[in-house]
Design a protein around this motif. Structure first.
Motif, PDB file in Angstrom:
ATOM      1  N   THR A 676       0.826  -1.208   0.000  1.00 43.46           N
ATOM      2  CA  THR A 676       0.000   0.000   0.000  1.00 43.46           C
ATOM      3  C   THR A 676       0.858   1.255   0.000  1.00 43.46           C
ATOM      4  OG1 THR A 676      -1.708  -1.209   1.204  1.00 43.46           O
ATOM      5  CG2 THR A 676      -1.866   1.190   1.173  1.00 43.46           C
ATOM      6  N   ARG A 677       1.865   1.282   0.835  1.00 44.67           N
ATOM      7  CA  ARG A 677       2.737   2.454   0.893  1.00 44.67           C
ATOM      8  C   ARG A 677       3.465   2.643  -0.434  1.00 44.67           C
ATOM      9  NH1 ARG A 677       6.530   1.006   3.766  1.00 44.67           N
ATOM     10  NH2 ARG A 677       7.468   3.009   4.306  1.00 44.67           N
ATOM     11  N   LEU A 678       3.851   1.545  -1.079  1.00 41.83           N
ATOM     12  CA  LEU A 678       4.512   1.627  -2.376  1.00 41.83           C
ATOM     13  C   LEU A 678       3.578   2.252  -3.412  1.00 41.83           C
ATOM     14  CD1 LEU A 678       7.003   0.953  -4.071  1.00 41.83           C
ATOM     15  CD2 LEU A 678       6.019  -1.311  -4.477  1.00 41.83           C
ATOM     16  N   ALA A 706      -1.820   2.211  -9.676  1.00 42.50           N
ATOM     17  CA  ALA A 706      -3.202   1.758  -9.801  1.00 42.50           C
ATOM     18  C   ALA A 706      -3.295   0.245  -9.658  1.00 42.50           C
ATOM     19  CB  ALA A 706      -3.774   2.204 -11.141  1.00 42.50           C
ATOM     20  N   ASP A 707      -2.357  -0.468 -10.265  1.00 45.22           N
ATOM     21  CA  ASP A 707      -2.356  -1.932 -10.159  1.00 45.22           C
ATOM     22  C   ASP A 707      -2.150  -2.383  -8.712  1.00 45.22           C
ATOM     23  OD1 ASP A 707      -2.735  -2.058 -12.863  1.00 45.22           O
ATOM     24  OD2 ASP A 707      -0.625  -2.488 -13.347  1.00 45.22           O
ATOM     25  N   THR A 710      -5.291  -1.899  -6.776  1.00 45.94           N
ATOM     26  CA  THR A 710      -6.267  -2.928  -7.154  1.00 45.94           C
ATOM     27  C   THR A 710      -5.926  -4.252  -6.496  1.00 45.94           C
ATOM     28  OG1 THR A 710      -6.643  -1.835  -9.276  1.00 45.94           O
ATOM     29  CG2 THR A 710      -7.297  -4.146  -9.100  1.00 45.94           C
ATOM     30  N   GLU A 711      -4.641  -4.592  -6.512  1.00 44.72           N
ATOM     31  CA  GLU A 711      -4.206  -5.842  -5.889  1.00 44.72           C
ATOM     32  C   GLU A 711      -4.504  -5.853  -4.396  1.00 44.72           C
ATOM     33  OE1 GLU A 711      -0.042  -8.321  -5.159  1.00 44.72           O
ATOM     34  OE2 GLU A 711      -0.090  -6.628  -6.558  1.00 44.72           O
ATOM     35  N   ARG A 712      -4.435  -4.686  -3.755  1.00 44.27           N
ATOM     36  CA  ARG A 712      -4.686  -4.579  -2.321  1.00 44.27           C
ATOM     37  C   ARG A 712      -6.169  -4.402  -2.009  1.00 44.27           C
ATOM     38  NH1 ARG A 712      -0.776  -5.848   1.502  1.00 44.27           N
ATOM     39  NH2 ARG A 712       1.179  -5.889   0.355  1.00 44.27           N
ATOM     40  N   THR A 721      -6.354   7.109  -8.707  1.00 40.14           N
ATOM     41  CA  THR A 721      -5.024   7.170  -9.318  1.00 40.14           C
ATOM     42  C   THR A 721      -5.134   7.341 -10.827  1.00 40.14           C
ATOM     43  OG1 THR A 721      -4.135   5.761  -7.574  1.00 40.14           O
ATOM     44  CG2 THR A 721      -2.843   5.932  -9.599  1.00 40.14           C
ATOM     45  N   LEU A 722      -6.017   6.569 -11.445  1.00 37.26           N
ATOM     46  CA  LEU A 722      -6.191   6.649 -12.895  1.00 37.26           C
ATOM     47  C   LEU A 722      -6.771   8.001 -13.299  1.00 37.26           C
ATOM     48  CD1 LEU A 722      -7.530   3.041 -13.538  1.00 37.26           C
ATOM     49  CD2 LEU A 722      -5.267   3.946 -14.135  1.00 37.26           C
ATOM     50  N   VAL A 723      -7.687   8.536 -12.488  1.00 38.41           N
ATOM     51  CA  VAL A 723      -8.260   9.847 -12.783  1.00 38.41           C
ATOM     52  C   VAL A 723      -7.188  10.926 -12.695  1.00 38.41           C
ATOM     53  CG1 VAL A 723      -9.813  11.623 -11.863  1.00 38.41           C
ATOM     54  CG2 VAL A 723     -10.629   9.275 -12.160  1.00 38.41           C
TER      55      VAL A 723
END
Length: 842
Positions: A676-678, A706-707, A710-712, A721-723
């Motif tokens: 998450t921090r990454l 973003a990935d 999503t993974e988390r 993030t994408l916006v």
């Protein structure tokens, strides 16, 4: 002349065997015409007067002429018991006539009793010397050595003197009988019969009589001295008593009366004995006591006295209107808890009553009180069965760990949590061990010690999952702590599962007061996993219960979390009320040093950023975090905050500051990587890369962020993030890939019900459409906000009307319009409207 009385009285007398035997011998010798002078010296109340009285009683029974004096007036001829009228032999005798009167009885035994000889005026010292020369006269004296005048000392040079010491423990038992507190009474009374009797009976009338002769204004000075309850300087006594002349006179009088004595080791004074001070203090009216203690504490504080010296006075006159009283008690307890935990616990118990639970000092007092109780072995208010001791010890260490975490002392929190886990394990209590391990995981996680944090959380989860509901109910906080630890470590599905169980258990526990904090943690997890409607329901219930149970911390955190959920759930132009609610909530904890208070202000900063107010968001974070490096924030929280600061810096056009914040975030994650921090760090770096025109790098880092979200299982953050990435690429005139990002963001936002994000996507799609067939079209360089302003201006709205719709100031709208004119190459609103209309044609 019979001489059996003194011997026969031995059965009723206590101690002083040698002295009483000598009196018997001297009294018997009178019959043979041999007189003597016996002196008994010692402390007040030690028993001198009892020996004098015993001789006098025997003389009366035997018909021996007796003259007595007890420190005041002139001697008296005491009627003897053989005189039927008990009057013919009595009468006062002046000092000048005493010796001639006694001499006139020559040839008969005579007894002269001079008690309190230290009060005899120096001019009459000759009487003692002349009486000593007479035959057939038994002179018995009693005095206090400290008060004996020089002339009398000379007169007593050759007198047989007995120094009376304290009673032995056995004699004290004879005096007071067998009692549970005999050892304490003996020690505090120093073996002095009068002091021991006052302590045992709780009555010190005889002691108070010593102060009765003092004038009222001197007696008040004596009461001030008693209120100090420790040695004091004359200057300090004067400062509190208030009248220098009266105080000086009172001190002189009390020194002369041996009520006050100099302290041998320092230029200080103190009442003669602690019991005397205690009896005098107990006689002071309650209202006057409180006034005196407050005056003493103020004067000690003015002189810079240590908190431990002021605390006893605060304890006896605490004032809820003076917050510094709580501070004094807590500081004093911190200084003394390891050497005197009992006193520290007393101070801390009072300290907690002086401030509300939301005051940081309350938590400090509670933490220290738990530590003091641990040192004292207090596992409950009542005696604890031996089999329950491990459970109580576990609970105390858990409480210490909880409070340490609240005050961000994570090292101490981990230490106590580990002890609690080991104690529970040794007792075979797996559920208690799970709860303690959850605390350990929280403490380690806050320190970014991720390996032991994950190990503790995994073990806690295994133990909790294996526990029955009945076992989990006995340790109600275990499921909550495990879920909170998993949430901190980014294990969100596992956290939600354990927190839902915690809610169910708490609802069935009969402890509804525990429910608000569990719901708060569950609501935060639901918000992070994008279950916005469920999060709002959970947080609404938590807020209602927090109000019922006056839980300021829960109410504040919940208000900010709820505002965040509402912001995502609302439309793009509906955020004003939401931001205002979060701002009001966070204002209640401004300046508080607790973890929840700082986290609440950080949460408000994110709400401000997401609502389009980056400048106040950045200022708030810097203030809450204690500077650019955010030293007040827990290490795990800093990367997320630096990402917010990066966005705020870019919004105000400060690329250098943005680079610094993004660099700190990246460096922090490099030292201790975590998913998450990454993701937050990569989003910060992506923002900076766009500003540097490193578009390829920005796309790479933004997509990775973003990935990772999503993974988390954090869809709202992934969509945001994408916006952000799409908007910045459009700002830079780089539309490649934007449509795909917006499609993904729209899908994620739709699943979460995040209407604001969907509105942002729609606005960015309109901007993308404005580019038309030529990516470098005239409106391509406008920011999202500038596109909004341009579109509204093209419809004919005034700056004031545009400001109202976008919740901006008129000045801000005009600034936007100036930049729009320069970028598009127009100078009027009419020309701008034409450009906008042309860009919207198919």
């Amino acid at each position: 002349m019979a001489t059996t009385g003194l011997v026969a009285g031995e059965a009723a007398a206590i101690g002083r065997r040698a002295e009483r035997e000598r009196c018997r011998e001297a009294f018997a010798a009178l019959a043979g015409g041999r007189g003597a002078v016996l002196a008994f010296a010692g402390e007040p109340g030690i028993g001198k007067s009892h020996l004098v009285a015993a001789v006098g009683a025997e003389a009366r029974r035997s018909g021996v002429p007796t003259f007595a004096w007890s420190g005041d007036g002139v001697p008296e001829r005491v009627p003897d018991d053989t005189d039927p009228g008990r009057a013919s032999t009595g009468g006062k005798v002046s000092w000048r006539e005493l010796v001639p009167t006694v001499r006139a009885l020559s040839g008969r035994p005579v007894v002269v009793l001079l008690d309190d000889l230290h009060r005899l005026p120096a001019a009459h010292a000759y009487v003692v010397e002349e009486l000593a020369r007479l035959r057939s006269v038994l002179v018995v004296l009693a005095y206090r050595p400290r008060q004996l005048k020089a002339g009398l000392r000379r007169a007593l040079r050759d007198v047989e003197c007995f120094r009376l010491g304290p009673f032995t423990p056995g004699e004290a038992r004879q005096l007071l009988g067998d009692r549970a507190d005999l050892d304490r009474v003996y020690a505090e009374g120093a073996g002095n019969p009068r002091y021991m009797r006052a302590l045992a009976d709780g009555v010190g009338t005889a002691l108070l009589e010593e102060f009765a002769a003092l004038p009222a204004e001197w007696a008040r000075v004596a009461r001030v001295a008693a209120a100090f309850q420790e040695p004091f300087s004359p200057e300090l006594l004067t400062a509190v008593a208030g009248d220098a002349e009266v105080t000086a006179a009172a001190v002189d009088a009390m020194l002369a009366a041996d009520l006050v004595r100099p302290v041998a080791t320092a230029p200080l004074l103190d009442l003669r004995h602690p019991v005397l001070a205690r009896v005098l203090y107990a006689a002071v009216p309650e209202a006057e006591r409180r006034t005196l203690h407050r005056a003493i504490e103020r004067e000690l504080a003015r002189r810079g006295a240590a908190a431990a010296r002021r605390a006893p006075h605060v304890l006896r006159a605490p004032d809820p209107e003076r917050p510094d009283h709580c501070t004094t008690l807590v500081e004093a307890a911190r200084e003394t808890v390891d050497v005197d935990p009992r006193t520290a616990a007393e101070w801390l118990t009072t300290a907690r009553t002086l401030v509300p639970p939301n005051d940081p000092r309350w938590a400090q007092a509670q933490l220290l009180l738990s530590h003091a109780n641990l040192l004292l072995g207090r596992f409950a208010a009542s005696p604890v069965p031996q089999k329950d001791v491990p459970q109580k010890e576990t609970t105390l260490h858990e409480e210490l760990a909880d409070l340490a975490i609240d005050t961000m002392d994570y090292v101490t929190g981990a230490q106590h949590a580990v002890i609690a886990a080991e104690t529970a394990r040794a007792a075979g209590d797996a559920t208690a061990e799970a709860g303690a391990l959850g605390l350990a995981a929280l403490s380690y996680g806050h320190q970014l010690r991720l390996e032991p944090a994950r190990a503790a959380a995994d073990q806690a989860a295994r133990l909790l999952d294996a526990a029955s509901d009945a076992a989990a109910l006995r340790h109600l906080s275990a499921a909550h702590r495990v879920g909170a630890a998993e949430a901190l470590l980014g294990l969100l599905p596992e956290a939600e599962r354990h927190l839902l169980r915690a809610v169910t258990l708490t609802r069935h526990s009969g402890r509804p007061d525990r429910l608000p904090s569990v719901l708060r943690t569950l609501g935060e997890v639901q918000l992070r996993v994008g279950r916005l409607d469920a999060a709002l329901d959970t947080l609404d219930e938590a807020d209602r219960l927090a109000g019922r149970y006056n839980s300021l911390d829960v109410h504040t955190v919940v208000a900010v979390l709820r505002s965040s959920a509402l912001l995502w759930r609302s439309r793009r132009d509906e955020g004003g009320a939401v931001v205002a609610a979060a701002t009001r909530a966070a204002a209640t904890c401004e300046g508080m040093p607790w973890a929840w208070a700082i986290d609440s202000r950080c949460g408000l900063a994110e709400v401000l950023l997401h609502s389009g107010e980056p400048a106040p968001a950045g200022e708030l974070l810097i203030s809450a975090g204690g500077g650019d490096r955010l030293p007040r924030l827990a290490p795990w929280r800093r990367v997320r905050a630096w990402e917010t600061l990066t966005a705020a810096a870019l919004a105000r056009g400060d690329l250098r500051a943005a680079e610094r914040f993004a660099g700190m975030a990246a460096a922090h994650v490099d030292r201790v990587p975590s998913g998450t921090r990454l993701a937050y760090a990569r989003r910060a770096v992506a923002r900076v890369r766009v500003a540097r025109r490193d578009l390829a790098g920005a796309v790479r880092d933004g997509q990775r962020a973003a990935d990772a979200f999503t993974e988390r299982r954090m869809p709202v953050e992934a969509a945001w993030t994408l916006v952000v990435l799409a908007g910045q690429c459009l700002d830079a005139g780089y539309p490649t890939g934007v449509a795909q990002w917006l499609d993904t963001a729209d899908t994620l936002a739709g699943r979460c019900g995040a209407l604001r994000l969907r509105d942002e996507v729609a606005a960015l799609r309109r901007r993308l459409a404005l580019l038309g067939p030529e990516p470098g079209g005239r409106l391509a360089t406008l920011t999202a906000r500038e596109v909004e302003v341009a579109t509204l201006a093209s419809t004919g709205l005034s700056s004031s009307e545009i400001a109202g719709k976008l919740y901006l100031s008129v000045r801000t709208v005009d600034s936007h319009l100036g930049r729009i004119y320069r970028k598009v190459g127009v100078s009027t609103r009419v020309a701008l409207a034409a450009v906008v209309l042309n860009s919207q044609r198919p």
